[in-house]
Design a protein around this motif. Sequence first.
Motif, PDB file in Angstrom:
ATOM      1  N   LEU A   1       0.804  -1.218   0.000  1.00 19.81           N
ATOM      2  CA  LEU A   1       0.000   0.000   0.000  1.00 19.81           C
ATOM      3  C   LEU A   1       0.834   1.263   0.000  1.00 19.81           C
ATOM      4  O   LEU A   1       0.339   2.340  -0.367  1.00 19.81           O
ATOM      5  N   HIS A   2       2.079   1.160   0.383  1.00 13.23           N
ATOM      6  CA  HIS A   2       2.951   2.330   0.544  1.00 13.23           C
ATOM      7  C   HIS A   2       3.057   3.113  -0.772  1.00 13.23           C
ATOM      8  O   HIS A   2       3.383   2.562  -1.820  1.00 13.23           O
ATOM      9  N   GLY A   3       2.751   4.393  -0.708  1.00 10.56           N
ATOM     10  CA  GLY A   3       2.865   5.237  -1.887  1.00 10.56           C
ATOM     11  C   GLY A   3       1.694   5.152  -2.852  1.00 10.56           C
ATOM     12  O   GLY A   3       1.763   5.707  -3.952  1.00 10.56           O
ATOM     13  N   THR A   4       0.626   4.453  -2.458  1.00  9.93           N
ATOM     14  CA  THR A   4      -0.549   4.329  -3.328  1.00  9.93           C
ATOM     15  C   THR A   4      -1.733   5.064  -2.709  1.00  9.93           C
ATOM     16  O   THR A   4      -1.687   5.492  -1.551  1.00  9.93           O
ATOM     17  N   MET A   5      -2.801   5.185  -3.491  1.00 12.25           N
ATOM     18  CA  MET A   5      -4.051   5.756  -2.997  1.00 12.25           C
ATOM     19  C   MET A   5      -5.130   4.681  -3.006  1.00 12.25           C
ATOM     20  O   MET A   5      -5.059   3.724  -3.799  1.00 12.25           O
ATOM     21  N   ALA A   6      -6.109   4.835  -2.152  1.00 10.03           N
ATOM     22  CA  ALA A   6      -7.187   3.843  -2.082  1.00 10.03           C
ATOM     23  C   ALA A   6      -7.867   3.668  -3.430  1.00 10.03           C
ATOM     24  O   ALA A   6      -8.254   2.557  -3.813  1.00 10.03           O
ATOM     25  N   SER A   7      -7.987   4.743  -4.176  1.00  8.90           N
ATOM     26  CA  SER A   7      -8.659   4.679  -5.483  1.00  8.90           C
ATOM     27  C   SER A   7      -7.878   3.858  -6.506  1.00  8.90           C
ATOM     28  O   SER A   7      -8.419   3.514  -7.567  1.00  8.90           O
ATOM     29  N   ASP A   8      -6.604   3.538  -6.212  1.00 14.79           N
ATOM     30  CA  ASP A   8      -5.791   2.729  -7.133  1.00 14.79           C
ATOM     31  C   ASP A   8      -6.178   1.253  -7.103  1.00 14.79           C
ATOM     32  O   ASP A   8      -5.800   0.497  -8.007  1.00 14.79           O
ATOM     33  N   TRP A   9      -6.926   0.840  -6.068  1.00  9.81           N
ATOM     34  CA  TRP A   9      -7.094  -0.575  -5.803  1.00  9.81           C
ATOM     35  C   TRP A   9      -8.476  -1.111  -6.173  1.00  9.81           C
ATOM     36  O   TRP A   9      -9.483  -0.441  -5.970  1.00  9.81           O
ATOM     37  N   LYS A  10      -8.464  -2.336  -6.693  1.00  9.43           N
ATOM     38  CA  LYS A  10      -9.663  -3.146  -6.858  1.00  9.43           C
ATOM     39  C   LYS A  10      -9.395  -4.475  -6.154  1.00  9.43           C
ATOM     40  O   LYS A  10      -8.311  -5.061  -6.283  1.00  9.43           O
ATOM     41  N   ILE A  11     -10.390  -4.951  -5.411  1.00  7.59           N
ATOM     42  CA  ILE A  11     -10.225  -6.181  -4.648  1.00  7.59           C
ATOM     43  C   ILE A  11     -11.117  -7.256  -5.242  1.00  7.59           C
ATOM     44  O   ILE A  11     -12.330  -7.055  -5.382  1.00  7.59           O
ATOM     45  N   ARG A  12     -10.512  -8.380  -5.582  1.00  6.40           N
ATOM     46  CA  ARG A  12     -11.266  -9.501  -6.149  1.00  6.40           C
ATOM     47  C   ARG A  12     -11.391 -10.593  -5.106  1.00  6.40           C
ATOM     48  O   ARG A  12     -10.387 -11.143  -4.630  1.00  6.40           O
ATOM     49  N   LEU A  13     -12.616 -10.907  -4.742  1.00  5.32           N
ATOM     50  CA  LEU A  13     -12.906 -11.953  -3.769  1.00  5.32           C
ATOM     51  C   LEU A  13     -13.594 -13.128  -4.457  1.00  5.32           C
ATOM     52  O   LEU A  13     -14.184 -12.984  -5.526  1.00  5.32           O
ATOM     53  N   GLY A  14     -13.546 -14.302  -3.828  1.00  3.46           N
ATOM     54  CA  GLY A  14     -14.225 -15.470  -4.357  1.00  3.46           C
ATOM     55  C   GLY A  14     -13.589 -16.038  -5.613  1.00  3.46           C
ATOM     56  O   GLY A  14     -14.223 -16.786  -6.349  1.00  3.46           O
ATOM     57  N   ALA A  15     -12.323 -15.710  -5.840  1.00  3.57           N
ATOM     58  CA  ALA A  15     -11.649 -16.145  -7.068  1.00  3.57           C
ATOM     59  C   ALA A  15     -10.804 -17.383  -6.826  1.00  3.57           C
ATOM     60  O   ALA A  15     -10.294 -17.622  -5.725  1.00  3.57           O
ATOM     61  N   HIS A  16     -10.630 -18.167  -7.862  1.00  5.42           N
ATOM     62  CA  HIS A  16      -9.654 -19.255  -7.874  1.00  5.42           C
ATOM     63  C   HIS A  16      -8.731 -19.099  -9.073  1.00  5.42           C
ATOM     64  O   HIS A  16      -7.520 -19.013  -8.921  1.00  5.42           O
ATOM     65  N   ASP A  17      -9.315 -19.031 -10.278  1.00  2.49           N
ATOM     66  CA  ASP A  17      -8.548 -18.873 -11.512  1.00  2.49           C
ATOM     67  C   ASP A  17      -8.715 -17.439 -12.005  1.00  2.49           C
ATOM     68  O   ASP A  17      -9.778 -17.055 -12.495  1.00  2.49           O
ATOM     69  N   LEU A  18      -7.658 -16.646 -11.885  1.00  5.27           N
ATOM     70  CA  LEU A  18      -7.750 -15.228 -12.221  1.00  5.27           C
ATOM     71  C   LEU A  18      -7.881 -14.981 -13.713  1.00  5.27           C
ATOM     72  O   LEU A  18      -8.215 -13.866 -14.136  1.00  5.27           O
ATOM     73  N   SER A  19      -7.620 -15.996 -14.524  1.00  7.60           N
ATOM     74  CA  SER A  19      -7.744 -15.827 -15.975  1.00  7.60           C
ATOM     75  C   SER A  19      -9.185 -15.996 -16.444  1.00  7.60           C
ATOM     76  O   SER A  19      -9.487 -15.744 -17.613  1.00  7.60           O
ATOM     77  N   GLN A  20     -10.049 -16.437 -15.530  1.00  9.17           N
ATOM     78  CA  GLN A  20     -11.439 -16.713 -15.877  1.00  9.17           C
ATOM     79  C   GLN A  20     -12.383 -15.672 -15.263  1.00  9.17           C
ATOM     80  O   GLN A  20     -12.072 -15.056 -14.241  1.00  9.17           O
ATOM     81  N   SER A  21     -13.526 -15.489 -15.901  1.00 10.94           N
ATOM     82  CA  SER A  21     -14.596 -14.672 -15.332  1.00 10.94           C
ATOM     83  C   SER A  21     -15.502 -15.608 -14.545  1.00 10.94           C
ATOM     84  O   SER A  21     -16.457 -16.174 -15.075  1.00 10.94           O
ATOM     85  N   GLU A  22     -15.186 -15.795 -13.285  1.00 11.47           N
ATOM     86  CA  GLU A  22     -15.870 -16.779 -12.461  1.00 11.47           C
ATOM     87  C   GLU A  22     -17.133 -16.179 -11.838  1.00 11.47           C
ATOM     88  O   GLU A  22     -17.116 -15.061 -11.321  1.00 11.47           O
ATOM     89  N   THR A  23     -18.198 -16.939 -11.850  1.00 14.46           N
ATOM     90  CA  THR A  23     -19.448 -16.461 -11.245  1.00 14.46           C
ATOM     91  C   THR A  23     -19.321 -16.329  -9.729  1.00 14.46           C
ATOM     92  O   THR A  23     -20.094 -15.611  -9.096  1.00 14.46           O
ATOM     93  N   SER A  24     -18.338 -17.020  -9.163  1.00  8.40           N
ATOM     94  CA  SER A  24     -18.134 -16.975  -7.714  1.00  8.40           C
ATOM     95  C   SER A  24     -17.461 -15.685  -7.263  1.00  8.40           C
ATOM     96  O   SER A  24     -17.525 -15.326  -6.084  1.00  8.40           O
ATOM     97  N   SER A  25     -16.801 -14.986  -8.183  1.00  7.87           N
ATOM     98  CA  SER A  25     -15.975 -13.855  -7.770  1.00  7.87           C
ATOM     99  C   SER A  25     -16.694 -12.521  -7.931  1.00  7.87           C
ATOM    100  O   SER A  25     -17.661 -12.393  -8.692  1.00  7.87           O
ATOM    101  N   GLU A  26     -16.200 -11.537  -7.196  1.00  4.83           N
ATOM    102  CA  GLU A  26     -16.720 -10.181  -7.288  1.00  4.83           C
ATOM    103  C   GLU A  26     -15.581  -9.193  -7.085  1.00  4.83           C
ATOM    104  O   GLU A  26     -14.582  -9.494  -6.418  1.00  4.83           O
ATOM    105  N   PHE A  27     -15.721  -8.025  -7.710  1.00  4.42           N
ATOM    106  CA  PHE A  27     -14.754  -6.947  -7.549  1.00  4.42           C
ATOM    107  C   PHE A  27     -15.347  -5.871  -6.652  1.00  4.42           C
ATOM    108  O   PHE A  27     -16.500  -5.465  -6.823  1.00  4.42           O
ATOM    109  N   LEU A  28     -14.540  -5.407  -5.700  1.00  4.79           N
ATOM    110  CA  LEU A  28     -14.977  -4.354  -4.793  1.00  4.79           C
ATOM    111  C   LEU A  28     -13.959  -3.221  -4.796  1.00  4.79           C
ATOM    112  O   LEU A  28     -12.760  -3.433  -5.014  1.00  4.79           O
TER     113      LEU A  28
END
Length: 281
Positions: free
Chosen positions: A91-118
């Motif tokens: 986080l050092h040197g970044t802003m909160a607006s720089d970040w997207k958090i992906r939860l519920g993921a397993h394979d990051l190359s896929q658009s998984e129905t289990s995952s969400e971006f916050l």
Amino acid sequence: MPALLCFVLGYLASGVLSEIEPPGCGINDVGFDYTTLPKTARKRIVGGQIATPHSFPWMAALENLGVMHCAGSLLKGNSDRWYILTSAHCLHGTMASDWKIRLGAHDLSQSETSSEFLDAKTAMTHPLFNPTTYEYDIGLIELSSAPLVSKPEINFGCVSGNVSTAGEVCYVAGWGTTSFGGAVSDELRVVEKPVLSRTECRNIYGSNQYHEASMICAGHPDGGKGSCTRDSGGPLMCFQNDRMEIIGIVSWGPGCAQPNSPAVYASSSGGRQWIEATINE
């Protein structure tokens, strides 16, 4: 007295803090049995093995300006506030607006129905974090909205207050590179890591690099297995009390899984009071 020092002394002295291990933390809803994970250290590649999908449902992939940058763990705070536990150096040197958090993921190359971006609402680092020495390398991101924990693929983690036991085999998970300078893993991987004693770690790195108040070490003497680039911020976990408990946060180490060079983790017990005070304020 400086305001920062007053704050630090205040929460260290108070000793009265809310619970940070809420019921239901550190378990999964996909039927994975943590006792089936390796109990002894085996020499394998840096990437370890592919994790059973969603067996660590608190795992978060952190994207900085659209690029997978670090990992983290979902924590439950007070009043329906939710946080990601990660490393401060991410986080050092970044802003909160720089970040997207992906939860519920397993394979990051896929658009998984289990995952969400916050989105991130705020991002903060431990008040004693030192970007030169990596002491207290602990950070928190407050999420802008509540995650869908009703999904079986998303759950929150437990932060342990216990001091790790030397020789205990614990586990680190992440999507980082599977070799130094190599490619990241699309699928979540997990590796087992034996915890070292404070004396062993101090003998390897010296007191100028290893600061036992805020760090722990885990790794194989022969190397060949461990965390690597972009695993930073992910959890080091031990199976305790019939659940997975986070005892450390991926912080630093020379290279990736080099012989006699155990990875160094920010100690969750060393930073627990600040974590607890922050997410429960």
